[in-house]
Design a protein around this motif. Structure first.
Motif, PDB file in Angstrom:
ATOM      1  N   ALA A  24       0.728  -1.291  -0.049  1.00 32.40           N
ATOM      2  CA  ALA A  24       0.032  -0.040   0.231  1.00 32.40           C
ATOM      3  C   ALA A  24       0.833   1.211  -0.092  1.00 32.40           C
ATOM      4  O   ALA A  24       0.767   2.145  -0.622  1.00 32.40           O
ATOM      5  N   VAL A  25       1.880   1.307   0.955  1.00 33.60           N
ATOM      6  CA  VAL A  25       2.794   2.533   0.792  1.00 33.60           C
ATOM      7  C   VAL A  25       3.677   2.557  -0.541  1.00 33.60           C
ATOM      8  O   VAL A  25       3.671   3.793  -0.897  1.00 33.60           O
ATOM      9  N   CYS A  26       3.996   1.498  -1.006  1.00 32.49           N
ATOM     10  CA  CYS A  26       4.731   1.468  -2.208  1.00 32.49           C
ATOM     11  C   CYS A  26       3.795   2.033  -3.448  1.00 32.49           C
ATOM     12  O   CYS A  26       4.071   2.975  -4.224  1.00 32.49           O
ATOM     13  N   ALA A  27       2.456   1.499  -3.698  1.00 33.54           N
ATOM     14  CA  ALA A  27       1.646   1.988  -4.412  1.00 33.54           C
ATOM     15  C   ALA A  27       1.082   3.471  -4.388  1.00 33.54           C
ATOM     16  O   ALA A  27       1.087   4.318  -5.321  1.00 33.54           O
ATOM     17  N   LEU A  28       0.832   4.152  -2.944  1.00 33.56           N
ATOM     18  CA  LEU A  28       0.859   5.353  -2.913  1.00 33.56           C
ATOM     19  C   LEU A  28       1.954   6.285  -3.248  1.00 33.56           C
ATOM     20  O   LEU A  28       1.805   7.216  -3.856  1.00 33.56           O
ATOM     21  N   GLY A  29       3.183   5.713  -2.918  1.00 38.89           N
ATOM     22  CA  GLY A  29       4.439   6.493  -3.538  1.00 38.89           C
ATOM     23  C   GLY A  29       4.445   6.678  -5.002  1.00 38.89           C
ATOM     24  O   GLY A  29       4.724   7.466  -5.495  1.00 38.89           O
ATOM     25  N   PHE A  30       4.217   5.406  -5.451  1.00 37.63           N
ATOM     26  CA  PHE A  30       4.424   5.246  -7.184  1.00 37.63           C
ATOM     27  C   PHE A  30       3.350   6.287  -7.713  1.00 37.63           C
ATOM     28  O   PHE A  30       3.373   6.992  -8.683  1.00 37.63           O
ATOM     29  N   ALA A  33       4.257   9.881  -7.209  1.00 41.14           N
ATOM     30  CA  ALA A  33       5.528  10.109  -8.081  1.00 41.14           C
ATOM     31  C   ALA A  33       5.040  10.245  -9.494  1.00 41.14           C
ATOM     32  O   ALA A  33       5.581  11.176  -9.978  1.00 41.14           O
ATOM     33  N   TYR A  34       4.386   9.500 -10.096  1.00 42.75           N
ATOM     34  CA  TYR A  34       3.746   9.709 -11.500  1.00 42.75           C
ATOM     35  C   TYR A  34       2.623  10.427 -11.696  1.00 42.75           C
ATOM     36  O   TYR A  34       1.982  10.594 -12.811  1.00 42.75           O
ATOM     37  N   TRP A  40       5.235  21.144  -6.097  1.00 43.14           N
ATOM     38  CA  TRP A  40       4.780  21.267  -5.001  1.00 43.14           C
ATOM     39  C   TRP A  40       3.489  20.592  -4.753  1.00 43.14           C
ATOM     40  O   TRP A  40       3.259  20.382  -3.434  1.00 43.14           O
ATOM     41  N   MET A  41       2.696  20.243  -5.562  1.00 43.43           N
ATOM     42  CA  MET A  41       1.349  19.477  -5.278  1.00 43.43           C
ATOM     43  C   MET A  41       1.927  18.199  -4.805  1.00 43.43           C
ATOM     44  O   MET A  41       1.176  17.457  -4.103  1.00 43.43           O
ATOM     45  N   ARG A  42       2.655  17.672  -5.584  1.00 42.71           N
ATOM     46  CA  ARG A  42       3.442  16.201  -5.235  1.00 42.71           C
ATOM     47  C   ARG A  42       4.040  16.154  -3.903  1.00 42.71           C
ATOM     48  O   ARG A  42       3.848  15.416  -2.968  1.00 42.71           O
TER      49      ARG A  42
END
Length: 95
Positions: A24-30, A33-34, A40-42
């Motif tokens: 879940a954390v990796c999917a959220l980070g991915f 990121a994309y 700044w929104m990222r």
């Protein structure tokens, strides 16, 4: 008298919980990121996600602590009740 059951969490459940959290954390980070937005929104979304994760751990700890406290209280109450019942003799003459 029934004895209270102690619930034991298996190592497989811990593994599944850890793996699902990591996914879940990796999917959220991915996803952050994309995401096609400005940096700044990222950054804002990343900080919000970090806050969400840390507050989730804090909430889980509070719930666990409350459950442990209530379990200890109920065990003490049960021990007191067992002692009172063990000392009670219904056939004894009143003093």
């Amino acid at each position: 008298m029934s004895t209270p059951q102690t619930l034991k969490t298996t190592s497989a459940f811990y593994a599944q919980a850890g793996i699902s959290f990591a996914v879940a954390v990796c999917a959220l980070g991915f996803g952050i990121a994309y995401l096609p937005v400005d940096p700044w929104m990222r950054a804002f979304l990343s900080i919000a996600a970090l806050f969400l994760v840390t507050s989730t751990f804090t909430l889980a700890k509070c719930v666990r602590d409350a459950q442990e406290t209530s379990g200890l209280t109920s065990r003490l109450d049960q021990a007191r009740m067992d002692r009172i019942l063990a000392e009670h003799d219904p056939f004894r003459e009143p003093v």
